[in-house]
Design a protein around this motif. Structure first.
Motif, PDB file in Angstrom:
ATOM      1  N   GLY A  74     -20.904  -4.107  -4.091  1.00 20.40           N
ATOM      2  CA  GLY A  74     -22.076  -4.923  -4.389  1.00 20.40           C
ATOM      3  C   GLY A  74     -23.290  -4.047  -4.570  1.00 20.40           C
ATOM      4  O   GLY A  74     -23.162  -2.856  -4.884  1.00 20.40           O
ATOM      5  N   GLY A  75     -24.440  -4.634  -4.273  1.00 23.46           N
ATOM      6  CA  GLY A  75     -24.573  -5.852  -3.485  1.00 23.46           C
ATOM      7  C   GLY A  75     -23.723  -5.866  -2.240  1.00 23.46           C
ATOM      8  O   GLY A  75     -23.388  -4.873  -1.662  1.00 23.46           O
ATOM      9  N   GLU A  76     -23.371  -7.077  -1.860  1.00 25.48           N
ATOM     10  CA  GLU A  76     -22.500  -7.276  -0.700  1.00 25.48           C
ATOM     11  C   GLU A  76     -21.344  -8.187  -1.099  1.00 25.48           C
ATOM     12  O   GLU A  76     -21.536  -9.383  -1.311  1.00 25.48           O
ATOM     13  N   PRO A  77     -20.128  -7.635  -1.195  1.00 27.33           N
ATOM     14  CA  PRO A  77     -18.993  -8.411  -1.707  1.00 27.33           C
ATOM     15  C   PRO A  77     -18.504  -9.520  -0.779  1.00 27.33           C
ATOM     16  O   PRO A  77     -17.746 -10.386  -1.212  1.00 27.33           O
ATOM     17  N   LEU A  78     -18.911  -9.503   0.494  1.00 26.29           N
ATOM     18  CA  LEU A  78     -18.435 -10.519   1.430  1.00 26.29           C
ATOM     19  C   LEU A  78     -19.408 -11.686   1.607  1.00 26.29           C
ATOM     20  O   LEU A  78     -19.136 -12.602   2.387  1.00 26.29           O
ATOM     21  N   LEU A  79     -20.506 -11.668   0.873  1.00 28.54           N
ATOM     22  CA  LEU A  79     -21.462 -12.781   0.961  1.00 28.54           C
ATOM     23  C   LEU A  79     -20.812 -14.091   0.529  1.00 28.54           C
ATOM     24  O   LEU A  79     -19.917 -14.113  -0.316  1.00 28.54           O
ATOM     25  N   ASN A  80     -21.294 -15.174   1.106  1.00 23.89           N
ATOM     26  CA  ASN A  80     -20.870 -16.523   0.703  1.00 23.89           C
ATOM     27  C   ASN A  80     -19.364 -16.719   0.807  1.00 23.89           C
ATOM     28  O   ASN A  80     -18.735 -17.333  -0.057  1.00 23.89           O
ATOM     29  N   LYS A  81     -18.794 -16.180   1.877  1.00 25.83           N
ATOM     30  CA  LYS A  81     -17.372 -16.383   2.201  1.00 25.83           C
ATOM     31  C   LYS A  81     -16.427 -15.885   1.098  1.00 25.83           C
ATOM     32  O   LYS A  81     -15.334 -16.425   0.920  1.00 25.83           O
ATOM     33  N   LYS A  82     -16.848 -14.836   0.391  1.00 19.68           N
ATOM     34  CA  LYS A  82     -15.969 -14.290  -0.660  1.00 19.68           C
ATOM     35  C   LYS A  82     -14.757 -13.562  -0.087  1.00 19.68           C
ATOM     36  O   LYS A  82     -13.826 -13.230  -0.823  1.00 19.68           O
ATOM     37  N   GLU A  83     -14.735 -13.321   1.210  1.00 19.82           N
ATOM     38  CA  GLU A  83     -13.572 -12.700   1.839  1.00 19.82           C
ATOM     39  C   GLU A  83     -12.308 -13.508   1.539  1.00 19.82           C
ATOM     40  O   GLU A  83     -11.234 -12.942   1.313  1.00 19.82           O
ATOM     41  N   VAL A  85     -11.683 -15.410  -1.132  1.00 14.82           N
ATOM     42  CA  VAL A  85     -11.306 -15.190  -2.523  1.00 14.82           C
ATOM     43  C   VAL A  85     -10.685 -13.810  -2.699  1.00 14.82           C
ATOM     44  O   VAL A  85      -9.652 -13.652  -3.369  1.00 14.82           O
ATOM     45  N   ILE A  86     -11.300 -12.805  -2.092  1.00 11.05           N
ATOM     46  CA  ILE A  86     -10.810 -11.436  -2.210  1.00 11.05           C
ATOM     47  C   ILE A  86      -9.381 -11.324  -1.683  1.00 11.05           C
ATOM     48  O   ILE A  86      -8.514 -10.686  -2.291  1.00 11.05           O
ATOM     49  N   ASN A  87      -9.098 -11.965  -0.571  1.00  7.51           N
ATOM     50  CA  ASN A  87      -7.753 -11.899  -0.006  1.00  7.51           C
ATOM     51  C   ASN A  87      -6.746 -12.652  -0.859  1.00  7.51           C
ATOM     52  O   ASN A  87      -5.571 -12.242  -0.945  1.00  7.51           O
ATOM     53  N   PHE A  93      -1.850  -9.673  -6.173  1.00  9.16           N
ATOM     54  CA  PHE A  93      -1.501  -8.311  -6.604  1.00  9.16           C
ATOM     55  C   PHE A  93      -1.054  -7.500  -5.382  1.00  9.16           C
ATOM     56  O   PHE A  93      -1.701  -6.518  -5.013  1.00  9.16           O
ATOM     57  N   ASP A  94       0.036  -7.901  -4.783  1.00  6.27           N
ATOM     58  CA  ASP A  94       0.441  -7.250  -3.536  1.00  6.27           C
ATOM     59  C   ASP A  94       0.912  -5.812  -3.732  1.00  6.27           C
ATOM     60  O   ASP A  94       1.151  -5.088  -2.765  1.00  6.27           O
ATOM     61  N   TYR A  95       1.031  -5.365  -4.986  1.00  4.81           N
ATOM     62  CA  TYR A  95       1.443  -3.995  -5.281  1.00  4.81           C
ATOM     63  C   TYR A  95       0.249  -3.080  -5.564  1.00  4.81           C
ATOM     64  O   TYR A  95       0.432  -1.886  -5.817  1.00  4.81           O
ATOM     65  N   LEU A  96      -0.962  -3.626  -5.525  1.00  5.76           N
ATOM     66  CA  LEU A  96      -2.178  -2.844  -5.741  1.00  5.76           C
ATOM     67  C   LEU A  96      -2.936  -2.679  -4.424  1.00  5.76           C
ATOM     68  O   LEU A  96      -2.808  -3.494  -3.515  1.00  5.76           O
ATOM     69  N   ASN A  97      -3.749  -1.629  -4.364  1.00  8.87           N
ATOM     70  CA  ASN A  97      -4.611  -1.417  -3.195  1.00  8.87           C
ATOM     71  C   ASN A  97      -6.048  -1.806  -3.536  1.00  8.87           C
ATOM     72  O   ASN A  97      -6.607  -1.343  -4.540  1.00  8.87           O
ATOM     73  N   PHE A  98      -6.622  -2.653  -2.687  1.00  9.14           N
ATOM     74  CA  PHE A  98      -7.983  -3.145  -2.857  1.00  9.14           C
ATOM     75  C   PHE A  98      -8.880  -2.549  -1.781  1.00  9.14           C
ATOM     76  O   PHE A  98      -8.545  -2.581  -0.590  1.00  9.14           O
ATOM     77  N   TYR A  99     -10.027  -2.032  -2.215  1.00  6.43           N
ATOM     78  CA  TYR A  99     -11.004  -1.453  -1.295  1.00  6.43           C
ATOM     79  C   TYR A  99     -12.270  -2.298  -1.334  1.00  6.43           C
ATOM     80  O   TYR A  99     -12.841  -2.527  -2.402  1.00  6.43           O
ATOM     81  N   ASN A 113      -3.926  -8.645   5.362  1.00  9.86           N
ATOM     82  CA  ASN A 113      -3.344  -8.074   4.147  1.00  9.86           C
ATOM     83  C   ASN A 113      -3.319  -6.544   4.216  1.00  9.86           C
ATOM     84  O   ASN A 113      -4.365  -5.900   4.289  1.00  9.86           O
ATOM     85  N   LYS A 114      -2.119  -5.986   4.143  1.00  9.72           N
ATOM     86  CA  LYS A 114      -1.981  -4.540   4.267  1.00  9.72           C
ATOM     87  C   LYS A 114      -2.518  -3.792   3.058  1.00  9.72           C
ATOM     88  O   LYS A 114      -2.782  -2.589   3.140  1.00  9.72           O
ATOM     89  N   ASN A 115      -2.673  -4.476   1.926  1.00  9.61           N
ATOM     90  CA  ASN A 115      -3.193  -3.804   0.731  1.00  9.61           C
ATOM     91  C   ASN A 115      -4.698  -3.988   0.562  1.00  9.61           C
ATOM     92  O   ASN A 115      -5.259  -3.647  -0.475  1.00  9.61           O
ATOM     93  N   VAL A 116      -5.359  -4.518   1.595  1.00 12.49           N
ATOM     94  CA  VAL A 116      -6.815  -4.636   1.609  1.00 12.49           C
ATOM     95  C   VAL A 116      -7.375  -3.616   2.586  1.00 12.49           C
ATOM     96  O   VAL A 116      -6.964  -3.555   3.752  1.00 12.49           O
ATOM     97  N   HIS A 117      -8.316  -2.807   2.112  1.00 11.04           N
ATOM     98  CA  HIS A 117      -8.909  -1.738   2.911  1.00 11.04           C
ATOM     99  C   HIS A 117     -10.414  -1.970   2.990  1.00 11.04           C
ATOM    100  O   HIS A 117     -11.096  -2.009   1.962  1.00 11.04           O
ATOM    101  N   TYR A 118     -10.918  -2.119   4.205  1.00 11.08           N
ATOM    102  CA  TYR A 118     -12.358  -2.332   4.386  1.00 11.08           C
ATOM    103  C   TYR A 118     -13.067  -1.010   4.630  1.00 11.08           C
ATOM    104  O   TYR A 118     -12.658  -0.210   5.483  1.00 11.08           O
TER     105      TYR A 118
END
Length: 218
Positions: A74-83, A85-87, A93-99, A113-118
């Motif tokens: 962002g900005g801030e990607p977790l604003l407005n409960k976007k967490e 949507v992101i998950n 796309f369980d074969y991709l890595n998301f940061y 989610n193991k493919n989500v990295h904060y």
């Protein structure tokens, strides 16, 4: 609908995927006003996209670049409960890595989610937002998925050392990155600080600025 400021393929400039080809999606809007923010255009809206639109967009990117990392920032990607949507996107796309590069001020509720990295950016005093960090997130960070980073200036060094100690007492195996504020402190000075204080952290530089300068969209 989700407001998107910009999106493009680049080389990631910062931890933990520094140097890797990355598809960057910058969500519009932020709840902080950091003094050293390098995305002053963060409130602009170039695209309005639904969940399905973003999924289709990523599918098109993956067709041409199958091993690319996805960075939501962002900005801030977790604003407005976007967490939520992101998950959902990450599950599709369980074969991709998301940061997820967040300013750390918002409580994270889903670490499943193991493919989500904060990547939590703990704002330093020179940012003007040092008290914004949600400390409750620290204990939940996962050793092989998540990390904390600090963007520091000379005046932040002692404060940062104390916060590193705070993190490691509560989550001793989490990765921590220190990045020099662009134009405010030399990387060599920060490297000396890390070595002299025997800090178990990693030095991160803003590689994209070294490659392209302070250009937008790279």
């Amino acid at each position: 609908m989700l407001n998107i400021c910009e999106k493009y393929i680049t080389i990631s400039g910062e931890a933990p995927i520094i140097g890797e080809p990355t598809y960057l999606v910058r969500f519009s809007g932020c709840n902080l006003s950091c003094s050293y923010c390098d995305s002053i255009y963060k409130d602009e809206v170039q695209y309005r996209m639904s969940l399905e639109d973003i999924i289709e967009d990523i599918e098109q990117i993956v067709r041409i670049y199958s091993d690319i990392k996805i960075l939501f920032t962002g900005g801030e990607p977790l604003l407005n409960k976007k967490e939520i949507v992101i998950n959902k996107i990450a599950e599709y796309f369980d074969y991709l890595n998301f940061y997820i590069e967040t300013n750390g001020s918002i409580e994270i509720s889903d670490f499943s989610n193991k493919n989500v990295h904060y990547v939590l950016d703990w704002k330093t005093p020179s940012s003007g937002c040092a008290n914004s960090f949600c400390k409750g997130n620290v204990k939940n960070l996962r050793m092989y998925n998540d990390c904390v980073k600090f963007v520091v200036g000379e005046e932040d060094l002692d404060w940062t050392r104390d916060k590193i100690d705070y993190i490691l007492k509560r989550n001793p195996f989490i990765s921590i990155y220190l990045s020099p504020q662009w134009g405010k402190i030399e990387a060599s000075r920060l490297a000396e600080f890390i070595i002299n204080n025997r800090l178990p952290v990693k030095l991160s530089i803003q590689l994209h600025k070294i490659i392209w300068g302070e250009r937008r969209g790279v």
